[in-house]
Write a protein that holds these residues in place. Structure first.
Motif, PDB file in Angstrom:
ATOM      1  N   ASN A 113       9.036  14.732  -2.053  1.00  0.00           N
ATOM      2  CA  ASN A 113       7.713  14.497  -2.627  1.00  0.00           C
ATOM      3  C   ASN A 113       7.745  13.239  -3.489  1.00  0.00           C
ATOM      4  O   ASN A 113       8.330  13.223  -4.568  1.00  0.00           O
ATOM      5  CB  ASN A 113       7.301  15.710  -3.475  1.00  0.00           C
ATOM      6  CG  ASN A 113       6.085  15.421  -4.341  1.00  0.00           C
ATOM      7  OD1 ASN A 113       5.228  14.630  -3.977  1.00  0.00           O
ATOM      8  ND2 ASN A 113       6.026  16.067  -5.498  1.00  0.00           N
ATOM      9  N   ASP A 114       7.118  12.189  -2.995  1.00  0.00           N
ATOM     10  CA  ASP A 114       7.009  10.933  -3.746  1.00  0.00           C
ATOM     11  C   ASP A 114       5.529  10.584  -3.914  1.00  0.00           C
ATOM     12  O   ASP A 114       5.126   9.435  -3.745  1.00  0.00           O
ATOM     13  CB  ASP A 114       7.755   9.818  -3.000  1.00  0.00           C
ATOM     14  CG  ASP A 114       7.991   8.579  -3.849  1.00  0.00           C
ATOM     15  OD1 ASP A 114       8.319   8.733  -5.040  1.00  0.00           O
ATOM     16  OD2 ASP A 114       7.842   7.458  -3.323  1.00  0.00           O
ATOM     17  N   SER A 115       4.733  11.609  -4.248  1.00  0.00           N
ATOM     18  CA  SER A 115       3.288  11.438  -4.320  1.00  0.00           C
ATOM     19  C   SER A 115       2.865  10.390  -5.338  1.00  0.00           C
ATOM     20  O   SER A 115       1.791   9.803  -5.237  1.00  0.00           O
ATOM     21  CB  SER A 115       2.609  12.779  -4.644  1.00  0.00           C
ATOM     22  OG  SER A 115       1.210  12.661  -4.642  1.00  0.00           O
ATOM     23  N   LYS A 116       3.728  10.132  -6.337  1.00  0.00           N
ATOM     24  CA  LYS A 116       3.389   9.155  -7.366  1.00  0.00           C
ATOM     25  C   LYS A 116       3.426   7.727  -6.833  1.00  0.00           C
ATOM     26  O   LYS A 116       2.973   6.792  -7.498  1.00  0.00           O
ATOM     27  CB  LYS A 116       4.339   9.289  -8.560  1.00  0.00           C
ATOM     28  CG  LYS A 116       3.778   8.681  -9.832  1.00  0.00           C
ATOM     29  CD  LYS A 116       4.676   8.958 -11.020  1.00  0.00           C
ATOM     30  CE  LYS A 116       3.975   8.555 -12.304  1.00  0.00           C
ATOM     31  NZ  LYS A 116       3.586   7.144 -12.328  1.00  0.00           N
ATOM     32  N   ALA A 117       3.959   7.543  -5.621  1.00  0.00           N
ATOM     33  CA  ALA A 117       4.007   6.203  -5.022  1.00  0.00           C
ATOM     34  C   ALA A 117       2.618   5.839  -4.512  1.00  0.00           C
ATOM     35  O   ALA A 117       2.291   6.035  -3.347  1.00  0.00           O
ATOM     36  CB  ALA A 117       5.026   6.166  -3.892  1.00  0.00           C
ATOM     37  N   THR A 118       1.793   5.314  -5.393  1.00  0.00           N
ATOM     38  CA  THR A 118       0.399   5.032  -5.043  1.00  0.00           C
ATOM     39  C   THR A 118       0.171   3.567  -4.695  1.00  0.00           C
ATOM     40  O   THR A 118      -0.967   3.132  -4.549  1.00  0.00           O
ATOM     41  CB  THR A 118      -0.538   5.432  -6.192  1.00  0.00           C
ATOM     42  OG1 THR A 118      -0.172   4.708  -7.369  1.00  0.00           O
ATOM     43  CG2 THR A 118      -0.459   6.923  -6.458  1.00  0.00           C
ATOM     44  N   ASN A 119       1.247   2.781  -4.584  1.00  0.00           N
ATOM     45  CA  ASN A 119       1.098   1.392  -4.163  1.00  0.00           C
ATOM     46  C   ASN A 119       2.259   0.987  -3.263  1.00  0.00           C
ATOM     47  O   ASN A 119       3.231   1.729  -3.090  1.00  0.00           O
ATOM     48  CB  ASN A 119       0.977   0.448  -5.375  1.00  0.00           C
ATOM     49  CG  ASN A 119       2.156   0.551  -6.323  1.00  0.00           C
ATOM     50  OD1 ASN A 119       3.301   0.598  -5.908  1.00  0.00           O
ATOM     51  ND2 ASN A 119       1.879   0.574  -7.620  1.00  0.00           N
TER      52      ASN A 119
ATOM     53  N   SER B 297       5.296   9.459   0.714  1.00  0.00           N
ATOM     54  CA  SER B 297       5.245   8.296  -0.178  1.00  0.00           C
ATOM     55  C   SER B 297       3.994   7.515   0.204  1.00  0.00           C
ATOM     56  O   SER B 297       4.048   6.574   0.993  1.00  0.00           O
ATOM     57  CB  SER B 297       6.517   7.446  -0.023  1.00  0.00           C
ATOM     58  OG  SER B 297       6.611   6.484  -1.052  1.00  0.00           O
ATOM     59  N   PRO B 298       2.848   7.896  -0.335  1.00  0.00           N
ATOM     60  CA  PRO B 298       1.558   7.564   0.286  1.00  0.00           C
ATOM     61  C   PRO B 298       1.136   6.100   0.287  1.00  0.00           C
ATOM     62  O   PRO B 298       0.311   5.711   1.096  1.00  0.00           O
ATOM     63  CB  PRO B 298       0.567   8.403  -0.521  1.00  0.00           C
ATOM     64  CG  PRO B 298       1.393   9.506  -1.101  1.00  0.00           C
ATOM     65  CD  PRO B 298       2.707   8.870  -1.413  1.00  0.00           C
ATOM     66  N   CYS B 299       1.642   5.285  -0.676  1.00  0.00           N
ATOM     67  CA  CYS B 299       1.238   3.872  -0.717  1.00  0.00           C
ATOM     68  C   CYS B 299      -0.185   3.702  -1.224  1.00  0.00           C
ATOM     69  O   CYS B 299      -0.623   2.578  -1.433  1.00  0.00           O
ATOM     70  CB  CYS B 299       1.307   3.242   0.679  1.00  0.00           C
ATOM     71  SG  CYS B 299       2.584   2.025   0.888  1.00  0.00           S
ATOM     72  N   CYS B 300      -0.922   4.774  -1.364  1.00  0.00           N
ATOM     73  CA  CYS B 300      -2.356   4.718  -1.652  1.00  0.00           C
ATOM     74  C   CYS B 300      -2.718   5.717  -2.751  1.00  0.00           C
ATOM     75  O   CYS B 300      -1.971   6.660  -3.017  1.00  0.00           O
ATOM     76  CB  CYS B 300      -3.172   5.058  -0.407  1.00  0.00           C
ATOM     77  SG  CYS B 300      -2.871   3.992   1.016  1.00  0.00           S
TER      78      CYS B 300
END
Length: 450
Positions: free
Chosen positions: A329-335, A423-426
């Motif tokens: 879970n790397d949900s904090k990866a928003t960019n 790791s959503p990037c968004c």
């Protein structure tokens, strides 16, 4: 003095508590509904508030306004306040005006939460009385009002920095700056960079400024100006040219050894002994070591803290191993930059889940890593066209529009020994309330796979 607070979340409620203690006439207004936890605090403390509306007649009579970092300066209410010459500040600024505590402040596009938590962990493990505030922990203003500490570790977003004017960090960390939140900065990267560098405001020659040397944007800005505080770089490479870097102290790598030099002291530690792994966490560790050395922590206590630091929730957090597949879970990866570090740290074939609200992302920097590491991309969002266009020629791509659909698609690609990486990037706002909810639901659904 009439203090008006806009926003009834953690920071707004904290500002209200501090305002009441200072004897101000406090009124809190939130255009949305206030959650039950913070509403109960306001009721208990008899602090007047309204929700679901902003009443201009009660707001535009303020002597001072504290606004939530989530409220842009461009909304009509803020414009109206500015037109009347009413000062609008952040909760952090209010707290700083009424505290003599040492402030260790951390900002950056990526790594700031982990670095903040790591510094706080080391300090507390070393027996120091340190508060945790800003984007993590409890409101700084509430702590200044009710539970004061001699030292605070404060994570600062660009939005919080924008509302800070007289606040002064004693130790400042700038991890890196990559394009993010450009919708709040007229889609101009330079404006966002300027916001991050506000962490240097009011720092004197006795201060310490720790910065990510490997981030070209930060390095060039630091090299290009004369700074009052001592500027200390950290790098994943060898020892930097300190004359060019602007100081005599630094953190760097000697093979697998982290080497930190500061105040005529040298700290060494094998990167493999740090509890959190990956190049991005070496950077976080270097920044934390420098901050803690300046704060007076013994080298042995720093090493012990680095070894015992737990995983950070929603940041490369191992959830479970199901049928030989590791779910992270790397949900904090928003960019894009956060996702780059996540993919870079992967050592097994990756089924990558990405997608959400695109913030003007440039995905080209990920192409080479995706070629090397990713066996399939599962897009999870309302509109996945940009991701599909960018990656369909590099790896298999699945188009899904919910978490359930995404995890079903994952099963078609993931084999024993693989890693499924969220790791959503968004940003999360198309399908979820925030990145925390996205991560929590992901963990819940993965654990149901067992």
């Amino acid at each position: 003095m009439k203090l008006v607070i806009l926003g009834g979340g953690e920071s707004g409620t904290g500002a209200a508590l501090l305002g009441k203690k200072l004897g101000y006439e406090v009124f809190l207004s939130d255009k949305k509904n206030i959650d039950e936890v913070h509403k109960a605090i306001l009721v208990k403390e008899a602090i007047p508030f309204e929700e679901g509306v902003h009443t201009e007649e009660r707001i535009l009579v303020a002597d001072l306004v504290v606004k939530s970092p989530g409220i842009p300066d461009t909304v009509p209410m803020i414009k109206a306040l500015q037109a009347k010459g009413i000062e609008v500040i952040s909760e952090i600024e209010l707290a700083g005006r009424h505290s003599d505590a040492i402030m260790i402040c951390i900002t950056g596009s990526n790594g700031k939460t982990t670095t903040t938590l790591l510094i706080h962990h080391i300090l507390v493990q070393a027996g120091m009385d340190a508060g945790l505030a800003g984007n993590v922990g409890h409101s700084l203003a509430a702590q200044v009002a009710e539970n004061a500490h001699p030292l605070y570790v404060v994570e600062l977003s660009s939005f919080q920095l924008d509302g800070m004017f007289r606040f002064q960090a004693d130790i400042a960390v700038l991890t890196n700056v990559t394009p993010d939140h450009l919708d709040r900065y007229d889609y101009k990267f330079e404006n966002y960079v300027n916001s991050k560098f506000r962490i240097l405001n009011n720092m004197g020659k006795e201060g310490l400024f720790i910065y990510g040397y490997d981030c070209e944007v930060v390095r060039q800005r630091v090299i290009g100006q004369k700074l009052l505080p001592q500027a200390v770089p950290f790098t994943y490479g060898g020892e930097p040219d300190l004359q060019q870097a602007g100081g005599t102290a630094c953190a760097y790598m000697e093979g697998d050894t982290i080497v930190v030099r500061l105040d005529e002291k040298v700290f060494r530690m094998d990167k493999n002994d740090v509890s959190i792994k990956g190049r991005h966490n070496v950077y976080n560790a270097m920044a934390a070591i420098l901050a803690c050395m300046r704060a007076g922590v013994d080298p042995g206590a720093i090493a012990a803290g680095l070894k015992s630091f737990p995983q950070v929730e929603h940041r490369l957090e191992t959830v479970a191993v199901v049928a030989g597949v590791t779910y992270i879970n790397d949900s904090k990866a928003t960019n894009v930059d956060s996702a780059w570090y996540a993919l870079d740290s992967m050592t097994h074939p990756v089924v990558w889940i990405a997608g959400g609200t695109d913030k003007g992302n440039d995905y080209t920097v990920l192409y080479e890593l995706v070629k090397q590491k990713v066996k399939a991309l599962v897009c999870m969002g309302v509109d996945n066209r940009k991701l599909i266009e960018n990656f369909s020629g590099i790896c298999p791509v699945a188009d899904t529009h919910s978490l359930e659909e995404a995890l079903a698609a994952v099963q078609k690609y993931a084999c024993e020994g693989d890693t499924v990486l969220l790791s959503p990037c968004c940003a999360s706002f198309d399908l979820f309330k925030n990145y925390e909810q996205r991560g929590e639901l992901f963990k819940e659904k993965v654990r149901q796979l067992k």
